[in-house]
Design an enzyme around this catalytic site. Structure first.
Site, PDB file in Angstrom:
ATOM      1  N   GLU A  83       0.829  -1.208   0.000  1.00  0.00           N
ATOM      2  CA  GLU A  83       0.000   0.000   0.000  1.00  0.00           C
ATOM      3  C   GLU A  83       0.860   1.253   0.000  1.00  0.00           C
ATOM      4  O   GLU A  83       0.589   2.209  -0.734  1.00  0.00           O
ATOM      5  CB  GLU A  83      -0.933   0.001   1.212  1.00  0.00           C
ATOM      6  CG  GLU A  83      -1.835   1.207   1.276  1.00  0.00           C
ATOM      7  CD  GLU A  83      -2.706   1.320   0.047  1.00  0.00           C
ATOM      8  OE1 GLU A  83      -2.459   2.230  -0.770  1.00  0.00           O
ATOM      9  OE2 GLU A  83      -3.614   0.500  -0.114  1.00  0.00           O
ATOM     10  N   ASP A 111       1.092   4.293  -2.818  1.00  0.00           N
ATOM     11  CA  ASP A 111       0.882   5.704  -2.503  1.00  0.00           C
ATOM     12  C   ASP A 111       2.031   6.571  -3.001  1.00  0.00           C
ATOM     13  O   ASP A 111       1.819   7.634  -3.594  1.00  0.00           O
ATOM     14  CB  ASP A 111       0.710   5.875  -0.992  1.00  0.00           C
ATOM     15  CG  ASP A 111      -0.576   5.258  -0.474  1.00  0.00           C
ATOM     16  OD1 ASP A 111      -1.370   4.764  -1.295  1.00  0.00           O
ATOM     17  OD2 ASP A 111      -0.790   5.269   0.749  1.00  0.00           O
ATOM     18  N   SER A 120      -7.366   3.448  -2.879  1.00  0.00           N
ATOM     19  CA  SER A 120      -6.008   3.745  -2.437  1.00  0.00           C
ATOM     20  C   SER A 120      -5.155   4.294  -3.564  1.00  0.00           C
ATOM     21  O   SER A 120      -4.104   4.882  -3.307  1.00  0.00           O
ATOM     22  CB  SER A 120      -5.347   2.490  -1.862  1.00  0.00           C
ATOM     23  OG  SER A 120      -5.202   1.507  -2.858  1.00  0.00           O
TER      24      SER A 120
END
Length: 643
Positions: free
Chosen positions: A291, A295, A561
């Site tokens: 994750e 990002d 996300s």
């Protein structure tokens, strides 16, 4: 750039669709647990005390003025010290709290914003301080152990007039990353994707950006630039120079993942621009590290010459709150995003306090702590973004077993936190146009950008593969109505804003006691509506990313996300283009949409099709896609003009 990957045969299970925290860990947060007795008295923990703001109503008014053209305070953002002086706790109040903490044997550190005091001590000391006992508990669902107060903590009367919220007394809650993988097809396995996805170099013929692939499931930041009209900024030399974009995350990562991604797609970036800032000891390299890779790759790829700071903390206790607080009080970040969250309702007393009524929606979690941090960020001109979730209109589904069997939960309409806070921009998800076919079924098409919800796939599978073969409920872009935060001023005149639905409850089918209603949600509540802005997030029209812990290159990835860091990177471009911080997006974008609608010159594109399993696309605001998708070049024109 990317070899095209073909998907025709099917092998699915719901478990393959979910990433991040296991369902069992989430169920432990809602299902009853077994009290295992008093936790070790000498166990050291960190607890953060959030202090009461002064003149909070005046602070919210000032924030509104900073983003309102014609206001005497338009774009007059405050420094951290100015925030502390005008709205934070006074020196005398802080000294009194610290003196009391010393008398209890607790160490303390004051944030420069005067917003919070970080403390350290043992569980026994905190039990004494808050007039409770800290117990260990074991989940009846999966055997997971955690500690939390056995009764409602009470603020000491000596400091109750200064301290508002204490966070970190429990390590029960674990936030989840809002990242979803494409369903696993037998002819489209992970190994095949990793072997082929970076086999070819793009010719630049897929929409104008040379780093784009033009292939659904293998999209890059270059495709995002093509979809949302970012290229005109690049053509003017707007690449994020002088901007700082920040990521708040709960897992550490390998910065080489991001540099490999940028290099592999042929993107030139500023060298040595990633800084890691550990908070509360920092996050681990673990299953959530992918994750963080996403990002950084997305935010730093959209704004290739912006600096990137990664604030990472443990995914337990007060780690998330502390990481956000540090990123804001440092005040180096022009924009900040997070792709982690949890159901808003998991903060309510009904799910956290022994003996609380199942109608008690009092916040005993981190909602108020986050809110104070976000107010500070807004008045400092920092733009904040949070993923709205990947379980459509039913935010608890992705982490809880849903159904009628023993040990399962019902699925009330819910929204995700911290995206539901009115002082952060909630990033929703869409599906961009593409053709699809599976098994022996025919080719079908999504012909216009639509609200992301996998019921379009569910219908296809039920029709052409067979009912019961796959269950995709309720993967899709998060959205709905908060039942804690009231409708904010900027949504007051927006067509399409709704109240919460009636008859929504979280019920646990206790294996021993039968159905137990844990929480009844307020109906017809005039709540904050989410999301605000949406971009492509469907893994079927998703992206590639690089993550060492996930085996290197992954294709067919999506989730909101991706959207939160993309908006973060877009903000870095807008900061360079305008020459100043943008501040809180929400009042500005809602005003523009309310006045200018969706004309050819508008910064927004309406999302009229699709649904997130309950809320449908519409030619106005909707709880599937918010006010719509972006035209970044048009938004840039408005912001530079002062509209």
């Amino acid at each position: 750039m990317f070899a095209k990957l073909h998907r025709k045969s099917l092998s699915l299970s719901l478990g393959l669709l979910l990433t991040g925290v296991s369902a069992g860990a989430w169920a432990a947060q809602a299902a009853p647990a077994v009290d295992a007795g008093v936790a070790p008295s000498n166990q050291n923990v960190h607890v953060t005390l959030f202090l009461k703001l002064h003149n909070e109503a005046a602070l919210e008014s000032y924030i509104q003025e900073t983003v309102t053209p014609g206001s005497p305070h338009y774009r007059q953002f405050l420094t951290t010290s100015q925030f502390a002086q005008q709205y934070g706790a006074t020196d005398a109040e802080i000294a009194r709290v610290q003196s009391y903490l010393r008398s209890q044997g607790l160490s303390s550190e004051v944030l420069p914003s005067h917003l919070a005091i970080r403390t350290s001590g043992t569980l026994a000391q905190y039990g004494n301080l808050f007039q409770t006992s800290i117990h260990n508990y074991v989940s009846r669902d999966n055997g997971r152990s955690f500690h939390k107060p056995s009764s409602t903590p009470q603020l000491p009367s000596a400091i109750a007039d200064v301290v508002d919220v204490a966070t970190g007394l429990s390590n029960e809650k674990a936030y989840r990353p809002h990242h979803v993988s494409m369903p696993a097809f037998t002819s489209f396995g992970a190994a095949n994707a990793k072997t082929n996805a970076l086999a070819a170099k793009s010719s630049g013929s897929s929409g104008g950006n040379p780093t784009a692939s033009g292939v659904p499931g293998q999209y890059t930041v270059g495709d995002v630039a093509n979809f949302y009209d970012i290229n005109p900024l690049y053509q003017r030399g707007i690449v994020g120079n002088g901007s700082t974009t920040c990521i708040v995350t709960l897992s550490n990562f390998y910065p080489s993942d991001a540099t490999a991604y940028w290099s592999d797609i042929g993107l030139t970036t500023k060298p040595n621009r990633i800084t890691l800032v550990p908070v509360d000891g920092g996050g681990a390299i673990d299953g959530g590290s992918g994750e963080t890779s996403i990002d950084v790759e997305q935010a730093g790829g959209i704004a290739p010459y912006a600096d990137v700071i990664v604030y990472h903390a443990p995914n337990a206790g007060n780690g998330f709150v502390d990481a956000f607080a540090q990123s804001v009080t440092d005040n180096t970040c022009d924009s900040i995003s997070t792709s982690w969250g949890s159901p808003e309702i998991f903060n309510f007393a009904a799910l956290n306090v022994t003996g609380a009524s199942n109608t008690d929606t009092t916040d005993v979690g981190d909602l108020r702590a986050f809110h104070k941090i976000f107010l500070e960020a807004a008045v400092q001109g920092q733009s904040l973004f949070a993923a709205s979730g990947d379980s459509g209109a039913y935010d608890t589904v992705r982490g809880l077993g849903v159904g009628t069997g023993a040990g399962q939960f019902t699925a009330p309409l819910t929204v995700d936190s911290p995206a539901s806070d009115p002082f952060i921009t909630a990033a929703g998800g869409t599906t961009t146009p593409f053709n699809y076919s599976f098994g022996t079924g025919p080719t079908q098409s999504i012909t216009q950008e639509s609200v992301w919800g996998w019921d379009y796939l569910q219908n296809y599978f039920d029709t052409y593969i067979g009912k019961g073969v796959v269950n995709l409920f309720s993967s899709g872009g998060g959205g709905g109505v908060s039942v804690y935060w009231h409708t904010p001023f900027y949504q007051a005149f927006t067509h399409g804003i709704r109240r919460s639905e009636k008859d929504q409850s979280l019920v646990y089918n206790d294996p021993s006691a039968g159905p137990t209603t844990l929480l009844k949600l307020p109906g017809h509540f005039e709540g904050r509506n989410v999301p605000d802005i949406s971009l492509n997030a469907d893994p079927e029209t998703g992206y590639v990313f690089v993550s060492t812990v996930d085996g290197g290159l992954a294709s067919g990835e999506g989730g909101t996300s991706f959207v939160a860091p993309q908006l973060n990177g877009i903000t870095a471009l807008l900061v360079q283009s305008s020459g100043h911080r943008i501040g809180l997006w929400n009042p500005q974008v809602y005003f523009l949409q309310d006045i200018f609608g969706y004309g050819w010159f508008s910064p927004f594109k309406s999302v009229r099709a699709g649904d997130n399993w309950f809320y449908y696309g519409a030619p106005h605001y909707n709880q599937g896609a918010g006010i719509g998708a972006l035209d970044v070049a048009n938004l840039d024109v408005f912001l530079r003009s002062g509209f």
